[in-house]
Design a protein around this motif. Structure first.
Motif, PDB file in Angstrom:
ATOM      1  N   TYR A  37      -4.375  -4.234 -10.824  1.00 24.57           N
ATOM      2  CA  TYR A  37      -3.506  -4.093  -9.659  1.00 24.57           C
ATOM      3  C   TYR A  37      -2.680  -2.812  -9.742  1.00 24.57           C
ATOM      4  CZ  TYR A  37      -4.728  -9.013  -9.558  1.00 24.57           C
ATOM      5  OH  TYR A  37      -5.426 -10.184  -9.568  1.00 24.57           O
ATOM      6  N   LEU A  63      -0.091  -0.135  -6.862  1.00 26.31           N
ATOM      7  CA  LEU A  63       0.363   0.182  -5.513  1.00 26.31           C
ATOM      8  C   LEU A  63      -0.511   1.291  -4.944  1.00 26.31           C
ATOM      9  CD1 LEU A  63       4.256   0.208  -6.016  1.00 26.31           C
ATOM     10  CD2 LEU A  63       2.812  -1.654  -5.165  1.00 26.31           C
ATOM     11  N   GLU A 106      -3.895  -3.071  -4.383  1.00 28.93           N
ATOM     12  CA  GLU A 106      -2.571  -3.681  -4.238  1.00 28.93           C
ATOM     13  C   GLU A 106      -2.670  -5.168  -3.902  1.00 28.93           C
ATOM     14  OE1 GLU A 106       1.510  -2.766  -1.679  1.00 28.93           O
ATOM     15  OE2 GLU A 106       0.148  -1.131  -2.216  1.00 28.93           O
TER      16      GLU A 106
END
Length: 330
Positions: free
Chosen positions: A247, A249, A265
């Protein structure tokens, strides 16, 4: 023809007709099986109808595709009611009667998803098909526990303590004696199901639209934060997700909301398609796009999103001008 002969013929016809009708009416329909007979092998454990695991995901899609998220967005200061339907006006004014169409549909939709999960939990363990490996059986059961936990969490934060129905509903008699639980008891059931889910779910894979161990960790962190209890545990679970290299952003905020979706994300994402559409957009788009334009961004949120010091790249989410502003990606 004598009257006696005619009567005999008529009697034979009636008996024959009644016999054939009875045979026809007792045939088992091939598109509506009893829950106990619907999960018997590998194929039916995976299938989408009427109750197996893909059907449970479909139930979550159904209540997240409009009714349930509307309950939160329309009551927020970031959204303005812009339509004519009384069911949305009641939500906007926080004057909600028991028969409000949106709340009733959301409530029923969540319980339908829970009932599908209950069927998986009840019947999959008894499947003896050698093609259904223990690993896949555990994964299916783990996903069902996760979906049930999600459903009861959504019910808890929307309606407080609710009836905890933990077995598939096969008839109305089975609902007798199931009374409303407290909110604490509802959230305890959520945590119990999430604990069971983590024991059964597989380690992380590439997919992001099926429950996995990290999905359960994120859900625990989210739920503990929302309940305002055990912040230390919430931090532990959140840190495990943040530290997972799967994961990250995305550089541009709008990327999270644009095709092909399932970006880095996304921890858990419901997948829709051209043949399985999310109808939530209908409330936000104007009639020129075949929408209702019932909801639109408020002036306050538009100002914040257009300020790069506050909204960053989120201004890409707003389209239109003047009084015709809309959420671009919804």
């Amino acid at each position: 023809m004598s009257l006696r002969y005619f009567t005999l013929i008529l009697t034979v016809v009636i008996i024959t007709g009644a016999s054939s009708c009875k045979k026809y009416l007792t045939e088992t329909p091939n598109n509506a099986l009893p829950s106990g007979q619907s999960i018997v092998d590998l194929g039916t454990a995976r299938a989408s109808t009427p109750n197996p695991i893909l059907g449970a995901y479909d139930g979550v899609q159904n209540y997240y595709a409009g009714y349930f998220p509307t309950l939160g967005t329309i009551t927020a200061d970031n959204v303005v009611f812009n339509g004519t339907l009384s069911q949305y006006l009641q939500l906007d004014q926080n004057a909600i009667p028991p028969d409000n169409v949106t709340t009733v549909a959301a409530y029923q939709g969540i319980y339908k998803a829970i009932n599908s999960a209950n069927s998986v939990i009840a019947y999959v363990p008894a499947v003896t098909d050698p093609l259904l490996t223990a690993t896949e059986k555990n994964s299916i059961l783990g996903e069902a526990y996760f979906i049930r936990a999600l459903g009861y969490f959504d019910l808890g934060r929307g309606w407080g303590g609710v009836q905890l129905q933990l077995k598939p509903t096969t008839n109305v008699v089975s609902l007798k004696g199931v009374f409303r639980s407290t909110l604490d008891a509802t959230y305890q059931q959520v945590q119990s199901d999430l604990t069971r889910a983590e024991q059964l779910l597989p380690e992380d894979a590439a997919t992001r639209n099926r429950a996995q161990k990290s999905t359960r960790k994120e859900r625990c962190a989210h739920d503990l934060t929302c309940t305002g209890k055990n912040w230390d545990s919430a931090e532990v679970y959140a840190s495990k997700v943040i530290g997972n290299p799967k994961y990250a952003l995305v550089p541009n905020y709008a990327t999270f909301f644009t095709g092909p979706f399932l970006s880095a994300e996304s921890v858990f994402e419901l997948t829709f398609s051209a043949n399985d559409r999310n109808s939530f957009w209908l409330l936000w788009y104007p009639s020129s796009f075949n929408g209702q334009y019932t909801l639109k961004p408020s002036t306050a949120i538009i100002s914040k999103l257009n300020d790069p010091n506050i909204g960053g790249s989120r201004k890409a989410l707003i389209a239109g001008s003047g009084t015709n502003r809309l959420w671009r990606t919804l």
